[in-house]
Scaffold this motif. Sequence first.
Motif: not given
Length: 415
Positions: A205-207, A388-391, A394-396
């Motif tokens: 993702l575009d965080l 927490h997992q995404v950041r 999953f940073d694009y």
Amino acid sequence: MPPRRKILVVLKGYPRLSETFIAQELLGLEKAGFDLTLISMRRPTDKKRHPVHDEIRARVVYLPEYLHEEPIRVLKGLIAGLSKPGFKALMKRFLADLKRDVSRNRFRRLGQALVLGREWPDEGEWLHAHFIHTPASVTEYASILTGTPWTCSAHAKDIWTSPDWELNEKLGSARWTVTCTRTGYDHMRTLTSRKEAVHLSYHGLDLARFGHFAGERSDRTGSDPDDPAFILSVGRAVEKKGYDVLLRALALLPADLQWRMDHIGGGEELAKLKAMANELGISGRIVWKGAMAQEDVLDHYRRADLFALACRIAANGDRDGLPNVLVEASSQRLVCLSTEVSGVPELLKNGENGLVVPPDDPTKLAEALEAAIRDPALRKRLGDAAEHQVRQYFDYHSSIRQLTGLFEAEWQKAS
């Protein structure tokens, strides 16, 4: 560092609300310094656009969607193609493909490639396809015709609904191919001897667009008829999303459990699902909102109590990779309930940062829904862990760095 070359990016359709992960990648490549021209095989049908589409500077060129609609353009492409060095090789490849896939679609891809070969926008020096089925067919044919190297991003449906022989051919001729789930990566590597040319690259993702949500989540338990638990689902109404399974699961919830659901998305099965909800006696609790802009979807993530998506493998083999909506929802500390299909377990671990059940099992899904609705503390624990997992993973920007490296490695070889 060698100069970055002009890339012609071939897409099935552009822009598309359901493919913001592609638009996000295109914008990321532009920000990284790449010069793109977008080649779309279809004109847009969505009435809305995401903000990311307005930030992309690349010019869009539309190929003939159906050859009979632009016969002069196709004829000019054919005439111009006759004089190109790769025309004989292209026809040999096309006829070999046609023997295994006799279809109008096959002729359409040839015609689109010939048009692209003649018009060749903005002096393109590289071809890149998004999706390894029909866009990659046009791209590969154009590559054979012009001698321009090509690469590919494969995703989900395109991998699992393509015959093995075709995947083998394309994986053999593309300089490299990336895909966004471990399951797709492993499958494609079994189909080619060039295993080193297949790469795993999560979209992420575009965080900056999905910033941390610091607001309070509700403590609803489904016990108050005036304040029911809020279930959210975002996805197209198509077989692989499993909305019939989700509706059956909702109908199995105890009568004393108070809930409501919003569905966001279009899709050809909407009318059938609405009728099914009515037959199950739950239509009064569901709002079908249709397609919505990204900022409105984000607002729903932040107001919902839980997110549900009952992914499954469709009868024709179609399936999701890792649905971007699960990553989006997780980024907002919203607990997600989904199924053990494709890349979902690569994001969600049951009981750790989400709830994951077998596909096509309304009973198990209903049990997970009830557990999440009745337990706000569980929702908070899993939602916090999901964010927490995404950041962390999953940073694009990680995907953009990987793609940049792959492109530049190829160009260094050619310099």
